[in-house]
Design a protein around this motif. Structure first.
Motif, short mmCIF file in Angstrom:
data_model
loop_
_atom_site.label_atom_id
_atom_site.label_comp_id
_atom_site.label_asym_id
_atom_site.label_seq_id
_atom_site.Cartn_x
_atom_site.Cartn_y
_atom_site.Cartn_z
N HIS A 172 -3.67 1.19 -10.53
CA HIS A 172 -3.79 0.55 -9.22
C HIS A 172 -3.84 -0.97 -9.34
O HIS A 172 -3.30 -1.68 -8.49
N GLY A 173 -4.50 -1.47 -10.39
CA GLY A 173 -4.51 -2.92 -10.59
C GLY A 173 -3.12 -3.46 -10.83
O GLY A 173 -2.70 -4.47 -10.24
N PHE A 174 -2.37 -2.78 -11.69
CA PHE A 174 -1.00 -3.22 -11.98
C PHE A 174 -0.12 -3.09 -10.75
O PHE A 174 0.70 -3.98 -10.47
N GLU A 175 -0.27 -1.99 -10.00
CA GLU A 175 0.60 -1.79 -8.84
C GLU A 175 0.41 -2.90 -7.81
O GLU A 175 1.40 -3.43 -7.28
N LEU A 176 -0.83 -3.28 -7.51
CA LEU A 176 -1.03 -4.34 -6.53
C LEU A 176 -0.50 -5.67 -7.05
O LEU A 176 0.09 -6.45 -6.30
N LEU A 177 -0.66 -5.94 -8.34
CA LEU A 177 -0.09 -7.16 -8.90
C LEU A 177 1.43 -7.12 -8.81
O LEU A 177 2.07 -8.12 -8.45
#
Length: 406
Positions: free
Chosen positions: A170-175
């Protein structure tokens, strides 16, 4: 060439501390290395070029695969390795036993652009303090309502309230969504860095030979003048800024020129941003990380892959280095497609031409504003037109300096 001799100077505790700059969160030694893992996918191309199918399989099979890009990705039906490709690389500082309420910000963000002919690569680092609009995002635990912030906060808001693989995804997806909205680039693949894993790569190589383009004084490593033991030369504040010089400790100094750095020296050099001769702080460190990336890749392909004693440990270390979203294209295909990319064919490009363009933003603090030319560069990455941008802006390409002999 022998290992670099780290020169000391005659300064005392009365030496001035670095000029004030925006506060940062403290990070461990390995954090500054994350950009060098950008070499890993291209490292596999060296295996494809110089090794057997068995060796290539041994390398790629050790890599952790996970869906990271999510809704930021282009449709994956019938994806092939042909055409221009963009890889989003993210380095984070996730500490052991970190509390889920503690935000994890991405420490380094880099785009690797590979033109359609797959004969060259361009590395473009996005300053982690770049002011961007982060879209609203619901990670299933702690929704984020969107807004203006520094780009490295996107990973934090995406992973907030989560742990383990879910936090990474989820962190990577939002970035990735933030990068897509900013640049129009939909990543074809992505990776998250494991700093401890990459440390092992350097330990296997034993040294890294590179050109130091500006004299750099370490705020982290030095020698106690009385005992000769390693000691911290500066007192560091909790927010990561420098407080004062510690009496009786001489800092490591990496002088301008060719050096072969051992793992400890290399980690220390790539980490520095405070006492650079040109006072270019984050932009200097960004440039040094890119140059270091090329040096590591060059050494892996000329030394590590040709060494029967180093190769097994190197492949194991590479496999542990990162979590990869291959974009639906097998890593073996990535490797063979990029087998023609020589380290000397990698160009590193400076956003904002390596100069500060800061603004104080209410609720955010001091942030970097990407210049119109930087946005033009990112559009060139999106449109597979980077070569034309480089031709029009040759001074934006960071010099790598001469390559030292191993």
């Amino acid at each position: 060439m022998p290992h670099a001799t780290v020169r000391s100077d005659n300064r005392t505790q009365k030496d001035p501390v670095p000029p004030a700059r925006p506060a940062r969160r403290p990070s461990p030694r390995w954090t500054r290395w994350c950009v060098a893992v950008g070499a890993t996918l291209m490292m596999f191309s060296g295996v494809a070029l110089g090794g057997s199918q068995f060796v290539l399989h041994a390398a790629t099979s050790k890599v952790t695969r996970q869906s990271l890009i999510g809704k930021a990705a282009a449709p994956r039906q019938h994806r092939t390795i042909t055409g221009a490709k963009n890889i989003l690389l993210v380095g984070i500082d996730t500490r052991p036993h970190q509390d889920s309420s503690q935000l994890t910000r991405s420490d380094s963000i880099m785009l690797v652009h590979i033109p359609a002919d797959h004969r060259q690569a361009y590395l473009v680092s996005l300053p982690r303090d770049s002011l961007v609009t982060i879209p609203a995002y619901d990670n299933g635990a702690t929704p984020f309502h969107g807004g203006k912030n520094k780009i490295n906060a996107a990973f934090a808001f995406g992973s907030r309230g989560l742990t383990g693989p879910a936090a990474l995804s989820h962190g990577f997806e939002l970035l990735a969504l933030t990068v897509r909205d900013l640049t129009g680039i939909t990543p074809d693949a992505g990776a998250i860095i494991d700093f401890q894993g990459f440390k092992q790569i350097v330990q296997v190589l034993g040294k890294v030979c590179m050109y130091v383009d500006e004299t750099t004084t370490s705020i982290h490593l030095g020698k106690d003048d009385a005992t000769g033991r390693t000691a911290a030369p500066y007192k560091i504040n909790p927010d990561g800024t420098v407080n004062h010089r510690i009496a009786g400790v001489t800092p490591n100094i990496y002088t301008k020129g060719n050096h072969c750095l051992n793992p400890s020296q290399a980690l220390d050099f790539v980490r520095q941003r405070d006492l650079l001769a040109n006072h270019d702080y984050d932009y200097g460190r960004q440039r040094h990380q890119q140059q270091f990336l090329k040096a590591v890749l060059h050494q892996v392909m000329t030394d590590g892959l040709n060494s029967p004693t180093k190769l097994p440990g190197l492949l194991t270390a590479v496999g542990k280095t990162m979590t990869v979203d291959d974009g639906g294209i097998p890593l073996e295909d990535w490797a063979f497609a990029m087998r023609g990319i020589d380290p000397d064919a990698i160009s590193t490009i400076k956003t904002n031409n390596g100069t500060f363009n800061s603004r104080t933003v209410p609720g955010v603090g001091s942030a970097e504003i990407l210049s119109p030319t930087s946005l033009e560069l990112l559009r060139a990455v999106r449109d597979n037109n980077v070569a034309s941008f480089v031709q029009a802006h040759p001074d934006w390409v960071a010099p790598s300096g001469p390559t030292p002999a191993n």
